[in-house]
Design a protein around this motif. Structure first.
Motif, PDB file in Angstrom:
ATOM      1  N   ARG A   1      -1.735   1.863   4.867  1.00  0.00           N
ATOM      2  CA  ARG A   1      -3.392   1.795   4.471  1.00  0.00           C
ATOM      3  C   ARG A   1      -4.634   1.489   3.414  1.00  0.00           C
ATOM      4  NH1 ARG A   1      -3.354   4.226  10.673  1.00  0.00           N
ATOM      5  NH2 ARG A   1      -2.281   1.585  12.410  1.00  0.00           N
ATOM      6  N   PHE A   2      -4.852   1.179   3.318  1.00  0.00           N
ATOM      7  CA  PHE A   2      -6.199   1.312   1.933  1.00  0.00           C
ATOM      8  C   PHE A   2      -7.145   2.091   3.048  1.00  0.00           C
ATOM      9  CE2 PHE A   2      -9.234   1.127  -1.191  1.00  0.00           C
ATOM     10  CZ  PHE A   2      -8.169   0.784  -1.855  1.00  0.00           C
ATOM     11  N   ASP A   3      -7.158   3.767   3.379  1.00  0.00           N
ATOM     12  CA  ASP A   3      -8.108   4.159   3.825  1.00  0.00           C
ATOM     13  C   ASP A   3      -9.374   5.261   2.907  1.00  0.00           C
ATOM     14  OD1 ASP A   3      -6.656   6.729   3.129  1.00  0.00           O
ATOM     15  OD2 ASP A   3      -5.630   6.843   4.901  1.00  0.00           O
ATOM     16  N   ALA A   4     -10.143   5.954   3.138  1.00  0.00           N
ATOM     17  CA  ALA A   4     -11.020   6.393   2.221  1.00  0.00           C
ATOM     18  C   ALA A   4      -9.948   7.325   1.422  1.00  0.00           C
ATOM     19  CB  ALA A   4     -11.626   7.316   3.033  1.00  0.00           C
ATOM     20  N   GLY A   5      -8.540   7.906   1.734  1.00  0.00           N
ATOM     21  CA  GLY A   5      -8.568   9.044   0.798  1.00  0.00           C
ATOM     22  C   GLY A   5      -7.548   8.421  -0.191  1.00  0.00           C
ATOM     23  N   VAL A   6      -7.525   7.247   0.276  1.00  0.00           N
ATOM     24  CA  VAL A   6      -6.362   6.320  -0.814  1.00  0.00           C
ATOM     25  C   VAL A   6      -7.353   5.650  -1.711  1.00  0.00           C
ATOM     26  CG1 VAL A   6      -5.105   4.389  -1.706  1.00  0.00           C
ATOM     27  CG2 VAL A   6      -4.934   5.091   0.115  1.00  0.00           C
ATOM     28  N   LYS A   7      -8.787   5.390  -1.481  1.00  0.00           N
ATOM     29  CA  LYS A   7      -9.728   5.339  -2.795  1.00  0.00           C
ATOM     30  C   LYS A   7      -9.690   6.556  -3.111  1.00  0.00           C
ATOM     31  CE  LYS A   7     -14.561   2.637  -2.517  1.00  0.00           C
ATOM     32  NZ  LYS A   7     -15.103   1.749  -2.328  1.00  0.00           N
ATOM     33  N   GLN A   8     -10.965   7.581  -2.481  1.00  0.00           N
ATOM     34  CA  GLN A   8     -10.350   8.376  -3.732  1.00  0.00           C
ATOM     35  C   GLN A   8      -9.757   8.899  -4.526  1.00  0.00           C
ATOM     36  OE1 GLN A   8     -13.805  10.551  -3.788  1.00  0.00           O
ATOM     37  NE2 GLN A   8     -13.059  11.459  -5.199  1.00  0.00           N
TER      38      GLN A   8
ATOM     39  N   TYR B   1      -3.140  12.249  -3.919  1.00  0.00           N
ATOM     40  CA  TYR B   1      -2.878  12.101  -2.281  1.00  0.00           C
ATOM     41  C   TYR B   1      -1.865  12.950  -1.596  1.00  0.00           C
ATOM     42  CZ  TYR B   1      -2.506   8.401   1.193  1.00  0.00           C
ATOM     43  OH  TYR B   1      -2.371   8.282   2.831  1.00  0.00           O
ATOM     44  N   LYS B   2      -2.958  13.066  -0.677  1.00  0.00           N
ATOM     45  CA  LYS B   2      -2.214  14.305  -0.314  1.00  0.00           C
ATOM     46  C   LYS B   2      -2.340  13.577   1.560  1.00  0.00           C
ATOM     47  CE  LYS B   2      -3.575  17.704  -3.208  1.00  0.00           C
ATOM     48  NZ  LYS B   2      -2.893  17.007  -4.165  1.00  0.00           N
ATOM     49  N   GLY B   3      -2.548  12.779   1.506  1.00  0.00           N
ATOM     50  CA  GLY B   3      -2.326  12.038   3.087  1.00  0.00           C
ATOM     51  C   GLY B   3      -1.379  10.947   3.126  1.00  0.00           C
ATOM     52  N   LYS B   4      -1.206  10.687   4.371  1.00  0.00           N
ATOM     53  CA  LYS B   4      -0.484  10.082   5.257  1.00  0.00           C
ATOM     54  C   LYS B   4       0.875   8.942   4.441  1.00  0.00           C
ATOM     55  CE  LYS B   4       0.389  11.356  10.337  1.00  0.00           C
ATOM     56  NZ  LYS B   4       0.847  10.868  11.503  1.00  0.00           N
ATOM     57  N   ILE B   5       1.846   8.503   3.852  1.00  0.00           N
ATOM     58  CA  ILE B   5       2.181   7.506   3.206  1.00  0.00           C
ATOM     59  C   ILE B   5       1.915   6.337   4.524  1.00  0.00           C
ATOM     60  CG2 ILE B   5       4.154   6.293   2.557  1.00  0.00           C
ATOM     61  CD1 ILE B   5       2.043   8.752   0.716  1.00  0.00           C
TER      62      ILE B   5
ATOM     63  N   MET C   1       0.793  -1.476   0.103  1.00  0.00           N
ATOM     64  CA  MET C   1      -0.322   0.092   0.109  1.00  0.00           C
ATOM     65  C   MET C   1       1.255   0.879   0.093  1.00  0.00           C
ATOM     66  SD  MET C   1      -3.258  -0.895  -0.796  1.00  0.00           S
ATOM     67  CE  MET C   1      -3.098  -1.927  -1.408  1.00  0.00           C
ATOM     68  N   LYS C   2       1.968   1.397   0.536  1.00  0.00           N
ATOM     69  CA  LYS C   2       2.931   2.222   0.754  1.00  0.00           C
ATOM     70  C   LYS C   2       3.166   2.787  -0.720  1.00  0.00           C
ATOM     71  CE  LYS C   2       4.907   2.434   4.976  1.00  0.00           C
ATOM     72  NZ  LYS C   2       5.806   1.959   5.757  1.00  0.00           N
ATOM     73  N   LYS C   3       3.639   1.298  -1.384  1.00  0.00           N
ATOM     74  CA  LYS C   3       4.017   2.319  -2.971  1.00  0.00           C
ATOM     75  C   LYS C   3       3.274   2.944  -3.558  1.00  0.00           C
ATOM     76  CE  LYS C   3       5.516   0.673  -7.407  1.00  0.00           C
ATOM     77  NZ  LYS C   3       5.923  -1.332  -8.410  1.00  0.00           N
ATOM     78  N   LEU C   4       1.383   2.677  -3.053  1.00  0.00           N
ATOM     79  CA  LEU C   4       0.949   3.364  -3.505  1.00  0.00           C
ATOM     80  C   LEU C   4       0.066   4.467  -3.438  1.00  0.00           C
ATOM     81  CD1 LEU C   4      -2.284   2.593  -5.454  1.00  0.00           C
ATOM     82  CD2 LEU C   4      -3.389   1.799  -4.083  1.00  0.00           C
ATOM     83  N   GLN C   5       0.478   4.686  -2.624  1.00  0.00           N
ATOM     84  CA  GLN C   5       0.032   6.047  -1.639  1.00  0.00           C
ATOM     85  C   GLN C   5       1.192   6.751  -2.295  1.00  0.00           C
ATOM     86  OE1 GLN C   5       0.902   4.585   2.246  1.00  0.00           O
ATOM     87  NE2 GLN C   5      -1.621   4.480   2.699  1.00  0.00           N
ATOM     88  N   ARG C   6       2.515   6.172  -2.558  1.00  0.00           N
ATOM     89  CA  ARG C   6       3.789   7.310  -3.624  1.00  0.00           C
ATOM     90  C   ARG C   6       3.490   7.474  -5.265  1.00  0.00           C
ATOM     91  NH1 ARG C   6       6.425   3.632  -1.257  1.00  0.00           N
ATOM     92  NH2 ARG C   6       7.169   3.944   1.227  1.00  0.00           N
ATOM     93  N   LEU C   7       2.299   6.749  -5.281  1.00  0.00           N
ATOM     94  CA  LEU C   7       2.961   6.821  -6.915  1.00  0.00           C
ATOM     95  C   LEU C   7       1.601   7.588  -7.163  1.00  0.00           C
ATOM     96  CD1 LEU C   7       3.010   3.060  -7.823  1.00  0.00           C
ATOM     97  CD2 LEU C   7       4.098   4.343  -9.160  1.00  0.00           C
ATOM     98  N   LEU C   8       0.234   7.618  -6.231  1.00  0.00           N
ATOM     99  CA  LEU C   8      -0.718   8.682  -6.183  1.00  0.00           C
ATOM    100  C   LEU C   8      -0.174   9.662  -5.816  1.00  0.00           C
ATOM    101  CD1 LEU C   8      -3.750   6.360  -4.953  1.00  0.00           C
ATOM    102  CD2 LEU C   8      -3.042   6.651  -7.134  1.00  0.00           C
ATOM    103  N   SER C   9       0.299   9.886  -5.044  1.00  0.00           N
ATOM    104  CA  SER C   9       1.063  11.059  -4.543  1.00  0.00           C
ATOM    105  C   SER C   9       1.950  11.322  -5.367  1.00  0.00           C
ATOM    106  CB  SER C   9       1.840  11.167  -2.760  1.00  0.00           C
ATOM    107  OG  SER C   9       2.468  12.334  -2.747  1.00  0.00           O
TER     108      SER C   9
END
Length: 57
Positions: free
Chosen positions: A21-28, A14-18, A1-9
């Motif tokens: 966690r696949f939370d609502a922010g990641v899903k959005q 994505y502007k949340g914490k790395i 999930m961290k990789k996904l968060q980094r790619l989206l960032s």
């Protein structure tokens, strides 16, 4: 999930914490990416194979 968060960032979606966690922010962010790129093969907000290929490609 961290990789996904980094790619989206990196895409500015994505502007949340790395935190791995696949939370609502990641899903959005995934849903926004899918709309932007026309990825329709996975459910909206679902990080499935088509979304993964589009995001990592």
């Amino acid at each position: 999930m961290k990789k996904l968060q980094r790619l989206l960032s990196a895409q500015g979606l994505y502007k949340g914490k790395i935190n791995g966690r696949f939370d609502a922010g990641v899903k959005q962010a995934v849903a926004e990416f899918q709309v932007d790129r026309g990825v329709d093969d996975d459910g909206r907000g679902t990080y499935g194979p088509a979304t993964r290929r589009a995001l990592e490609g």
